[in-house]
Design a protein around this motif. Structure first.
Motif, PDB file in Angstrom:
ATOM      1  N   ASP A 156       0.952  -0.993   0.327  1.00  0.00           N
ATOM      2  CA  ASP A 156       0.024  -0.040   0.053  1.00  0.00           C
ATOM      3  C   ASP A 156       1.248   1.626  -0.101  1.00  0.00           C
ATOM      4  O   ASP A 156       1.538   1.743   1.108  1.00  0.00           O
ATOM      5  CB  ASP A 156      -0.593  -0.297   1.036  1.00  0.00           C
ATOM      6  N   PRO A 157       1.649   1.299  -1.082  1.00  0.00           N
ATOM      7  CA  PRO A 157       2.511   2.912  -0.879  1.00  0.00           C
ATOM      8  C   PRO A 157       2.028   3.689  -0.743  1.00  0.00           C
ATOM      9  O   PRO A 157       2.629   4.402  -0.186  1.00  0.00           O
ATOM     10  CB  PRO A 157       2.829   2.325  -2.978  1.00  0.00           C
ATOM     11  N   GLU A 158       0.835   4.425  -0.864  1.00  0.00           N
ATOM     12  CA  GLU A 158       0.280   5.784   0.055  1.00  0.00           C
ATOM     13  C   GLU A 158      -0.223   6.348   0.939  1.00  0.00           C
ATOM     14  O   GLU A 158      -0.451   6.928   1.435  1.00  0.00           O
ATOM     15  CB  GLU A 158      -0.453   6.268  -1.322  1.00  0.00           C
ATOM     16  N   GLY A 159      -0.661   4.829   1.524  1.00  0.00           N
ATOM     17  CA  GLY A 159      -0.292   4.608   2.365  1.00  0.00           C
ATOM     18  C   GLY A 159       0.625   4.448   3.999  1.00  0.00           C
ATOM     19  O   GLY A 159       0.895   5.144   4.789  1.00  0.00           O
ATOM     20  N   SER A 160       1.559   3.759   2.752  1.00  0.00           N
ATOM     21  CA  SER A 160       2.936   4.053   3.785  1.00  0.00           C
ATOM     22  C   SER A 160       3.391   5.227   3.868  1.00  0.00           C
ATOM     23  O   SER A 160       4.187   5.669   4.857  1.00  0.00           O
ATOM     24  CB  SER A 160       3.821   3.366   2.891  1.00  0.00           C
ATOM     25  N   LEU A 161       3.014   6.148   3.013  1.00  0.00           N
ATOM     26  CA  LEU A 161       2.999   7.417   3.470  1.00  0.00           C
ATOM     27  C   LEU A 161       2.658   7.882   4.399  1.00  0.00           C
ATOM     28  O   LEU A 161       3.259   9.258   5.058  1.00  0.00           O
ATOM     29  CB  LEU A 161       2.702   8.227   1.838  1.00  0.00           C
ATOM     30  N   ARG A 162       1.230   7.849   4.510  1.00  0.00           N
ATOM     31  CA  ARG A 162       1.000   8.302   5.870  1.00  0.00           C
ATOM     32  C   ARG A 162       1.582   7.520   6.948  1.00  0.00           C
ATOM     33  O   ARG A 162       1.771   8.514   8.610  1.00  0.00           O
ATOM     34  CB  ARG A 162      -0.230   7.499   6.109  1.00  0.00           C
ATOM     35  N   VAL A 163       2.728   6.665   7.987  1.00  0.00           N
ATOM     36  CA  VAL A 163       2.802   5.764   8.421  1.00  0.00           C
ATOM     37  C   VAL A 163       4.119   6.613   7.850  1.00  0.00           C
ATOM     38  O   VAL A 163       4.745   7.347   9.291  1.00  0.00           O
ATOM     39  CB  VAL A 163       3.201   4.560   8.047  1.00  0.00           C
ATOM     40  N   ARG A 164       4.746   7.188   7.206  1.00  0.00           N
ATOM     41  CA  ARG A 164       6.219   8.125   7.137  1.00  0.00           C
ATOM     42  C   ARG A 164       5.923   9.174   7.701  1.00  0.00           C
ATOM     43  O   ARG A 164       6.457   9.433   8.727  1.00  0.00           O
ATOM     44  CB  ARG A 164       6.434   8.260   5.745  1.00  0.00           C
ATOM     45  N   ALA A 165       4.595   9.935   7.766  1.00  0.00           N
ATOM     46  CA  ALA A 165       4.268  10.767   8.198  1.00  0.00           C
ATOM     47  C   ALA A 165       4.133  11.032   9.907  1.00  0.00           C
ATOM     48  O   ALA A 165       4.312  11.861  10.459  1.00  0.00           O
ATOM     49  CB  ALA A 165       3.210  11.927   7.261  1.00  0.00           C
ATOM     50  N   GLU A 166       3.129  10.250   9.593  1.00  0.00           N
ATOM     51  CA  GLU A 166       2.629  10.132  11.316  1.00  0.00           C
ATOM     52  C   GLU A 166       4.090   9.772  12.286  1.00  0.00           C
ATOM     53  O   GLU A 166       4.592  10.425  13.181  1.00  0.00           O
ATOM     54  CB  GLU A 166       1.834   8.823  11.533  1.00  0.00           C
ATOM     55  N   THR A 167       5.071   9.191  11.531  1.00  0.00           N
ATOM     56  CA  THR A 167       6.264   8.890  12.418  1.00  0.00           C
ATOM     57  C   THR A 167       8.169   9.170  12.343  1.00  0.00           C
ATOM     58  O   THR A 167       9.072   8.673  12.747  1.00  0.00           O
ATOM     59  CB  THR A 167       6.521   6.886  12.324  1.00  0.00           C
ATOM     60  N   TYR A 168       8.024  10.180  11.266  1.00  0.00           N
ATOM     61  CA  TYR A 168       9.022  10.671  10.786  1.00  0.00           C
ATOM     62  C   TYR A 168       9.825  11.599  12.392  1.00  0.00           C
ATOM     63  O   TYR A 168       9.162  12.002  13.379  1.00  0.00           O
ATOM     64  CB  TYR A 168       8.283  12.390   9.948  1.00  0.00           C
ATOM     65  N   ALA A 169      10.824  11.206  11.405  1.00  0.00           N
ATOM     66  CA  ALA A 169      12.089  12.007  12.814  1.00  0.00           C
ATOM     67  C   ALA A 169      13.422  12.694  11.767  1.00  0.00           C
ATOM     68  O   ALA A 169      13.252  11.915  10.325  1.00  0.00           O
ATOM     69  CB  ALA A 169      12.564  10.759  13.459  1.00  0.00           C
ATOM     70  N   PRO A 170      13.967  13.581  12.076  1.00  0.00           N
ATOM     71  CA  PRO A 170      14.899  14.163  11.657  1.00  0.00           C
ATOM     72  C   PRO A 170      16.123  13.412  11.561  1.00  0.00           C
ATOM     73  O   PRO A 170      16.181  11.924  11.733  1.00  0.00           O
ATOM     74  CB  PRO A 170      15.845  14.791  11.986  1.00  0.00           C
ATOM     75  N   GLY A 171      15.977  13.406   9.781  1.00  0.00           N
ATOM     76  CA  GLY A 171      17.100  12.341   8.835  1.00  0.00           C
ATOM     77  C   GLY A 171      16.223  11.219   8.472  1.00  0.00           C
ATOM     78  O   GLY A 171      16.918  10.392   7.623  1.00  0.00           O
TER      79      GLY A 171
END
Length: 392
Positions: A156-171
């Motif tokens: 689920d590529p675009e669903g993965s972007l939501r996860v990346r948004a929620e868990t983003y950390a610098p780097g």
């Protein structure tokens, strides 16, 4: 030189590295970073090949972690480390260690990798697929200055972007973002040459293509205008259209290689937008080890708008990385990447990809030629052409 080690330890692997280095006639290290690749047996060959190509630009110690926990209780109870040390074989500029962690040891990759890191050198961790939900909290991820994932390699590529948004950390970064660097650069240059008011934008590309979603969100966040997603047969992203006051600015790439840029009042011109290999994408990410603030703004704008993606998303629907509302405030932010200055107004845009601006969001709809939501849940396979081996 290749050295195979069975049932070994990190100390013995370090000794083998020194031996291989001396045998190849290169006692000096001369490497600039450690690249840790976390993968499986089925994907380690392609990942290692891409990393080897990238290391010719960035000489590295490449550590490939392959976990093999075993299927039976007996196998899972055992702990064994096998390694293959390669140096001076021409496939990579630097050193390569292929680590196979068997049984219980598969859960302790951190303890195996830590003694093998180059001293006083940056660490980059790359998950070609099956990345952890929180890369920065993963034990291997805590070792790294940069953490690379690839949303296009997920179900689920675009669903993965939501996860990346929620868990983003610098780097954190994602190869779906790296794939749109040439698009952002060309659009930035076009708007730098022609100062005009932008009222809206359209991004055309394959369904379930996370790069299309990120490009639309980058445009929305930077230009503070609504953006529509349109589904095409691809490959990858096929066109971007900006609605300017005196006509349409269009960057059209129908064949996945050569694009045509049309700007009102200027002659049409061709632009090379070849879809890039994974090795080229990884090499680009290794050029910078500081946090990518432009990626953060784009992916977090996606997360802020995730609950309203049933229809056209207006810039004000997205949450800003600092918790503020909307991309309306983005128009007055400092220029992206911290190296350009300006107001990022639609008529005077600056961007994070060579001083560019962008426009937009996403829209709902179904079917080819229809509007596409910026994110879809449901665990669907990525469309052809969006895999990690090709750029968008």
């Amino acid at each position: 030189m290749n050295i195979d080690l069975t049932d070994t330890t990190s100390g013995q692997i370090n000794s083998a590295l020194v031996k291989a280095r001396r045998a190849s006639g290169s006692p000096a290290v001369g490497m600039v970073l450690t690249l840790v690749i976390v993968t499986d047996e089925g994907n380690h060959y392609d990942a290692l090949k891409a990393a080897g190509e990238a290391s010719k630009e960035h000489p590295s110690r490449i550590l490939v972690v392959v976990r093999r926990p075993g299927r039976s209780p007996r196998d899972r109870a055992k702990a064994r480390l096998d390694a293959e040390v390669r140096a001076g074989d021409g496939s990579a500029a630097g050193e390569t260690v292929l680590l196979r962690l068997h049984g219980e040891l598969a859960a302790h990759a951190y303890s195996v990798v830590l003694p093998l890191l180059l001293p006083d050198a940056p660490v980059v961790v790359w998950w070609p697929e099956d990345a952890p939900e929180h890369p920065s909290e993963d034990l291997l991820g805590t070792l790294a200055q940069r953490r690379i994932t690839d949303a296009a390699a997920t179900e689920d590529p675009e669903g993965s972007l939501r996860v990346r948004a929620e868990t983003y950390a610098p780097g954190d970064t994602d190869l779906a973002w790296t794939r749109i660097t040439p698009w952002r650069s060309v659009l930035a240059a076009a708007l730098d040459q022609k100062h005009t008011e932008i009222s809206g934008a359209t991004v055309e590309g394959e369904e379930y293509n996370p790069s299309s979603a990120l490009l639309a969100l980058w445009l929305a966040e930077r230009l503070d205008v609504p953006v529509t997603r349109v589904i095409t047969d691809g490959p990858g992203i096929t066109a971007v259209r900006l609605d300017a006051a005196d006509g349409e600015i269009c960057l059209d790439r129908a064949d996945g290689s050569l694009a045509e840029l049309a700007v009102p009042g200027q002659p049409d011109r061709h632009v090379a937008l070849q879809r890039r290999t994974t090795a080229e994408l990884v090499a680009e990410e290794l050029r910078r080890l500081d946090p990518d603030e432009a990626y953060e703004r784009a992916v977090r704008f996606h997360g802020g708008a995730a609950d309203t993606l049933a229809g056209d998303v207006r810039p004000g629907d997205g949450a800003k990385p600092d918790g503020g509302a909307g991309a309306g405030g983005a128009a007055s932010e400092a220029a992206a990447d911290g190296d350009a200055a300006g107001d990022a107004r639609p008529d005077d845009a600056v961007s994070d990809a060579g001083g560019a601006s962008g426009a937009a969001a996403t829209s709902g709809g179904k079917g080819a030629g229809a509007k596409k939501t910026a994110a879809k849940a449901g665990g669907r396979k990525a469309a052809a052409g969006t895999d990690g081996a090709a750029g968008s």
